[in-house]
Design a protein around this motif. Structure first.
Motif, short mmCIF file in Angstrom:
data_model
loop_
_atom_site.label_atom_id
_atom_site.label_comp_id
_atom_site.label_asym_id
_atom_site.label_seq_id
_atom_site.Cartn_x
_atom_site.Cartn_y
_atom_site.Cartn_z
N PRO A 127 -0.20 9.56 2.88
CA PRO A 127 -0.65 8.76 4.01
C PRO A 127 -2.08 9.11 4.41
N PRO A 128 -2.71 8.30 5.25
CA PRO A 128 -4.07 8.57 5.69
C PRO A 128 -4.19 9.91 6.41
N LYS A 152 -6.73 13.82 1.12
CA LYS A 152 -6.86 13.34 -0.26
C LYS A 152 -8.34 13.22 -0.67
N GLU A 178 -9.59 5.62 -1.72
CA GLU A 178 -9.05 4.65 -0.76
C GLU A 178 -8.43 3.41 -1.41
N TYR A 215 -6.13 0.95 0.96
CA TYR A 215 -6.49 0.93 2.38
C TYR A 215 -6.95 -0.45 2.82
N ASN A 231 -2.97 5.54 -0.55
CA ASN A 231 -1.89 5.69 0.42
C ASN A 231 -0.68 4.86 0.02
N SER A 259 -1.27 15.21 9.34
CA SER A 259 -2.62 14.70 9.16
C SER A 259 -3.63 15.83 9.26
#
Length: 265
Positions: free
Chosen positions: A117-118, A122, A175, A178, A207, A243
């Motif tokens: 996930p964001p 990464k 990305e 995204y 993601n 996160s």
């Protein structure tokens, strides 16, 4: 003889500087007076003095080459692996990342997929691995999936192939998933992956879970073909921890709050 010796030595010095400049050893030429003074003061052997002079030229040449590779790479941040806090992100397999940092995956054109996930780190890891490759002397290029699609589309309109994505030893595509890709975006991405297949390595951050690629790209056939080539030789790094970015922001906010509280007290 005593009157002619200084002139002879001066002429020899100027000839030596001229030789160095002619051979484009400009940093060595500039350092020559300093090295000669050091050699005289420390009673260096001729071999030691020459080695020190050429070492200066080699280091300057390597610095210029590194600077050129970094400009080409277009890395968004100067991150290295030392900047990544593995303790703050337990979802990352540190042993695997350290192994990837040896760059052995480049030797057999393997790929690296960073999935999660964001905000979990990464992009930071991808940039850190890319920087390791740049430092090791490899040609690297960083782009986002959206930028890749746009450049490929522009190249297609101009009737050419965007070779910038095929040439680097390591390509980082950030990305993926995204932003929605344009109509021909998935096809362009597949063409890039196909061009690099078994020839050079790609790091891809996304993601979108691998099982969901077909739905995300709207073309099950293209998604399957892309995954087939990416995963043939690949390390898949799944990150499902908290996160990393929000933790960093929270830490910064806490420090600001403590500073304000301290001044108020």
């Amino acid at each position: 003889m005593s009157d002619t010796m200084p002139m002879s030595e001066a002429r020899r010095y100027q000839q030596l500087r001229g030789h160095l400049s002619y051979l484009k050893l400009n940093d060595a030429a500039e350092a020559l007076p300093r090295v000669l003074d050091q050699a005289r003061a420390e009673r260096m052997t001729l071999t030691t003095a020459l080695e020190k002079l050429l070492e200066i030229e080699v280091e300057a040449t390597e610095a210029r080459k590194l600077s050129s590779r970094l400009r080409f790479a277009c890395l968004p941040e100067p991150w290295t692996l030392n900047d990544f806090d593995f303790a703050a992100q337990p979802g990352v397999d540190e042993k695997l990342i350290r192994d990837l940092a040896t760059l052995r995956f480049l030797d057999n054109a393997s790929n690296v997929l960073l999935v999660g996930p964001p905000g979990v780190g990464k992009t930071m890891l991808a940039v850190a691995l890319a920087r390791s490759a740049v430092d090791a002397g490899h040609r690297v290029y960083f782009t986002t999936a959206a930028e890749l699609a746009a450049k490929c589309h522009k190249a297609a309109l101009e009737g050419r192939w965007s070779s910038i994505f095929a040439g680097p030893r390591l390509l980082v595509i950030d990305e993926l998933g995204y932003l929605p890709l344009p109509g021909d975006g998935a096809s362009a991405l597949f063409q890039v992956i196909n061009q690099r297949y078994l020839k050079s390595s790609t790091i891809l951050t996304t993601n979108v879970g691998i099982a969901d690629w077909a739905g995300a790209f709207g073309d099950a056939t293209v998604a399957a073909a892309m995954l087939d080539r990416l995963l043939h030789r690949a390390a898949v790094v799944g990150i499902d921890g908290p996160s990393y970015r929000l933790r960093s922001h929270q830490s910064h906010s806490d420090n600001l709050r403590k500073g304000v509280t301290g001044r108020a007290g």
